[in-house]
Structures are given as structure tokens and as C-alpha cells.
Design a protein around this motif. Structure first.
Motif, PDB file in Angstrom:
ATOM      1  N   ARG A  23       0.821  -1.267   0.069  1.00 22.29           N
ATOM      2  CA  ARG A  23      -0.063   0.042   0.100  1.00 22.29           C
ATOM      3  C   ARG A  23       0.864   1.115  -0.061  1.00 22.29           C
ATOM      4  O   ARG A  23       0.375   2.211  -0.248  1.00 22.29           O
ATOM      5  N   HIS A  24       2.118   1.134   0.405  1.00 19.31           N
ATOM      6  CA  HIS A  24       2.976   2.104   0.508  1.00 19.31           C
ATOM      7  C   HIS A  24       4.607   1.943   0.578  1.00 19.31           C
ATOM      8  O   HIS A  24       4.843   1.028   1.313  1.00 19.31           O
ATOM      9  N   LEU A  25       5.129   2.915  -0.290  1.00 17.36           N
ATOM     10  CA  LEU A  25       6.794   2.368  -0.482  1.00 17.36           C
ATOM     11  C   LEU A  25       7.386   3.672   0.188  1.00 17.36           C
ATOM     12  O   LEU A  25       7.248   4.764  -0.392  1.00 17.36           O
ATOM     13  N   ASP A  26       8.236   3.493   1.248  1.00 14.09           N
ATOM     14  CA  ASP A  26       8.734   4.787   2.083  1.00 14.09           C
ATOM     15  C   ASP A  26       9.904   5.153   1.238  1.00 14.09           C
ATOM     16  O   ASP A  26      10.972   4.789   1.510  1.00 14.09           O
ATOM     17  N   LEU A  27       9.756   6.037   0.472  1.00 16.00           N
ATOM     18  CA  LEU A  27      11.101   6.559  -0.494  1.00 16.00           C
ATOM     19  C   LEU A  27      11.980   7.161   0.254  1.00 16.00           C
ATOM     20  O   LEU A  27      13.360   7.253   0.012  1.00 16.00           O
ATOM     21  N   LYS A  28      11.439   7.825   1.548  1.00 19.20           N
ATOM     22  CA  LYS A  28      12.595   8.559   2.074  1.00 19.20           C
ATOM     23  C   LYS A  28      13.615   7.662   2.894  1.00 19.20           C
ATOM     24  O   LYS A  28      14.705   8.263   3.326  1.00 19.20           O
ATOM     25  N   ARG A  29      13.148   6.533   3.146  1.00 22.87           N
ATOM     26  CA  ARG A  29      14.113   5.517   3.963  1.00 22.87           C
ATOM     27  C   ARG A  29      14.868   4.820   2.615  1.00 22.87           C
ATOM     28  O   ARG A  29      15.830   3.858   3.188  1.00 22.87           O
ATOM     29  N   LEU A  30      14.781   5.192   1.680  1.00 25.00           N
ATOM     30  CA  LEU A  30      15.804   4.545   0.610  1.00 25.00           C
ATOM     31  C   LEU A  30      17.054   5.411   0.000  1.00 25.00           C
ATOM     32  O   LEU A  30      17.394   5.256  -0.816  1.00 25.00           O
ATOM     33  N   GLY A  31      17.668   5.926   1.218  1.00 18.07           N
ATOM     34  CA  GLY A  31      18.697   6.763   0.976  1.00 18.07           C
ATOM     35  C   GLY A  31      19.794   6.084   0.424  1.00 18.07           C
ATOM     36  O   GLY A  31      20.925   6.570  -0.038  1.00 18.07           O
ATOM     37  N   HIS A  32      20.011   4.837   0.721  1.00 16.12           N
ATOM     38  CA  HIS A  32      21.211   3.914   0.189  1.00 16.12           C
ATOM     39  C   HIS A  32      21.187   3.777  -1.305  1.00 16.12           C
ATOM     40  O   HIS A  32      22.154   3.432  -1.878  1.00 16.12           O
ATOM     41  N   LEU A  33      20.139   3.952  -1.720  1.00 10.60           N
ATOM     42  CA  LEU A  33      19.994   3.644  -3.436  1.00 10.60           C
ATOM     43  C   LEU A  33      20.747   5.011  -4.209  1.00 10.60           C
ATOM     44  O   LEU A  33      20.518   6.074  -3.814  1.00 10.60           O
ATOM     45  N   GLU A  34      21.370   4.643  -5.238  1.00  9.41           N
ATOM     46  CA  GLU A  34      21.762   5.677  -5.938  1.00  9.41           C
ATOM     47  C   GLU A  34      20.597   6.356  -6.849  1.00  9.41           C
ATOM     48  O   GLU A  34      19.680   5.581  -7.376  1.00  9.41           O
ATOM     49  N   VAL A  35      20.589   7.584  -6.851  1.00  9.52           N
ATOM     50  CA  VAL A  35      19.295   8.229  -7.423  1.00  9.52           C
ATOM     51  C   VAL A  35      19.741   8.910  -8.544  1.00  9.52           C
ATOM     52  O   VAL A  35      20.695   9.717  -8.894  1.00  9.52           O
ATOM     53  N   LEU A  36      19.444   8.557 -10.078  1.00  6.61           N
ATOM     54  CA  LEU A  36      19.544   9.164 -11.441  1.00  6.61           C
ATOM     55  C   LEU A  36      18.446  10.329 -11.561  1.00  6.61           C
ATOM     56  O   LEU A  36      18.878  11.173 -12.301  1.00  6.61           O
TER      57      LEU A  36
END
Length: 269
Positions: free
Chosen positions: A21-34
């Protein structure tokens, strides 16, 4: 293969998942963002993932092993995971000469620049979200239809308000997922920065019937809300009437006791 060359053209496979129902994008800081809005992250050398707050993840050019590993990596950040995640597949043909748009069972794109992938991901993410909401609404209809039929046949609905309140709450939750997190009726921000991609977006939106499906869901949700609200009003009116009768009975009993007391006092004198 998730990506191959055919007749000199690149063939790219795409899969959209709705994980929860929800993906917490703020906690995905370990991902490289393009790129952001929507968020794009690389997978390996050539593959990409586009992630949405709605719980949708769209994977471009990812093989089975990469797909499983990436989903497992982000799973801890998915709230209310689905027992049976929705998914949708699409094949993309990269051809700078042909007009962009759906051609039979595949999508033709000029190139694989991130902005184009974001537009495609936006539509696929909305499509899997709508598929999930459509299933939820169908289930809600199955539960509330017998209540309406009972009202028609017997003139009464349910005896517990909790049941009706749950129906209303479910309808509100679906609307929140569509409008709030899913942003079904909104254009992706990349369109405002790249107006040249608006035609591609509108074509895909029409092909996947995004607006039509949204309107159909809104009509059904309105009917569910109205039905549950009507039954709840009837139940509350019934309870109010019952309370009024209790008050009347108490008044009658009090009058009777008073008359009884007066009668025996008078008889004693």
C-alpha cells in the motif's frame, strides 16, 4: 533475456509490480538516484528501477535474478505488503525512426532516456495500482450487496454499525491510495519539464484507460459510500426510535407508580 538486439533494434522488457500500500521512499537513501519525481535508481550497468510512494515499482531491462534481489532489498520499506502483488509486463522496441506509441503488443520509443522511462513507468505504476483497487472495490461490492438486498426484501439492514463503518473506511482508504499516494489523475512532474513527452503520456494514458478506470472506480466507491451511509442512517434512526420508546415507557411507568401511590394513599384515608 530482459534486453536483446533484434534486427538492429534494442528490445527492452519492462515489469511493473505493486508490492504494497505504500513504499517509504525517504528511507531508500542507500540507493543511487539518477532522477526524481518519480525516483529512478540504477540496477547493474544497464537496467533501471522507477519507484513510487503508492507501492509500485517498475523495472526496465532487469533479468529474473536482478528482479528478485532488488525486490528483496526494498521489501523492508514496503508498508502493508500485498499477499498477491499485482504485476504487468510490457515490451519496448527502441527505434528512433518510427512514431512513438503502442504498436500491437509492444511500445515503440525513440530512445531510453530517463525522462521517457519515467513517463512509461508512471502509466504502468498507475495501471497496477488501479488493478489492485478494482479488485478491492469488487470485493467491497460483494460484501455490501447482500445488505442492500436484505434492506429491499425485509426492510432492514444490519444490526451492527461497526460493519457499515468498516465499509465506509475501506472506501475512503481506496480513495486515499488512488488520489493521495497514487496521484492517478495527475500528470508526472517530468511532463512539466519536458512538454515534448506529453503526447507519449496522453497516448499511453488512453491505451491503458487510466482515466476511464479511475472514473469507474469513483462511481462504484460513491455507490458503496451511499449504500453504507443510508444503512447506517436507518440503523441510527431505528436506535433513536427505540430510545424514544424506552423514554415513553419509563414515563408511563412513572405515571403509573404515581397514580398507584396516590390511589393507595387516598384509600388509606
Amino acid at each position: 533475456m530482459s534486453q536483446l538486439i533484434q534486427n538492429g533494434h534494442t528490445i527492452l522488457t519492462v515489469r511493473a509490480h505493486l508490492l504494497g500500500r505504500h513504499l517509504d521512499l525517504k528511507r531508500l537513501g542507500h540507493l543511487e538516484v539518477l532522477a526524481t519525481n518519480p525516483l529512478v535508481a540504477p540496477i547493474g550497468e544497464h537496467a533501471h528501477a522507477v519507484l513510487f510512494r503508492s507501492g509500485a515499482v517498475v523495472l526496465f531491462g532487469v533479468d529474473a535474478a536482478q528482479e528478485a534481489a532488488f525486490i528483496e532489498e526494498i521489501r523492508p520499506f514496503v508498508r502493508d505488503p500485498l499477499l498477491q502483488p499485482e504485476h504487468e509486463d510490457l515490451t519496448i522496441l527502441i527505434d528512433p525512426i518510427r512514431p512513438e506509441g503502442l504498436e500491437r503488443d509492444r511500445l515503440v520509443l525513440m530512445n531510453t532516456e530517463l525522462a521517457r522511462l519515467q513517463v512509461v513507468a508512471d502509466i504502468l505504476g498507475k495501471s497496477v495500482l488501479l488493478a489492485d483497487q478494482e479488485a478491492r472495490v469488487a470485493h467491497a461490492f460483494d460484501r455490501i450487496e447482500p445488505l442492500a438486498e436484505r434492506l429491499r426484501r425485509h426492510g432492514r439492514g444490519v444490526s451492527h454499525a461497526d460493519t457499515l463503518i468498516r465499509h465506509i473506511g475501506e472506501a475512503l482508504a481506496i480513495q486515499q491510495n488512488m488520489v493521495g499516494r497514487g496521484e492517478i489523475g495527475d500528470k508526472p512532474e517530468v511532463i512539466w519539464e519536458r512538454p515534448d513527452l506529453e503526447r507519449l503520456f496522453l497516448n499511453l494514458e488512453a491505451e491503458y484507460e487510466i482515466r476511464e478506470r479511475q472514473l469507474a472506480l469513483e462511481r462504484k466507491l460513491t455507490l458503496i459510500n451511499d449504500t453504507a451511509g443510508t444503512l447506517l442512517d436507518l440503523l441510527q434512526s431505528k436506535r433513536s426510535l427505540r430510545v424514544e420508546w424506552y423514554i415513553v415507557i419509563l414515563i408511563v411507568v412513572e405515571i403509573a407508580l404515581t397514580l398507584y401511590e396516590l390511589f393507595f394513599r387516598g384509600a388509606g384515608h
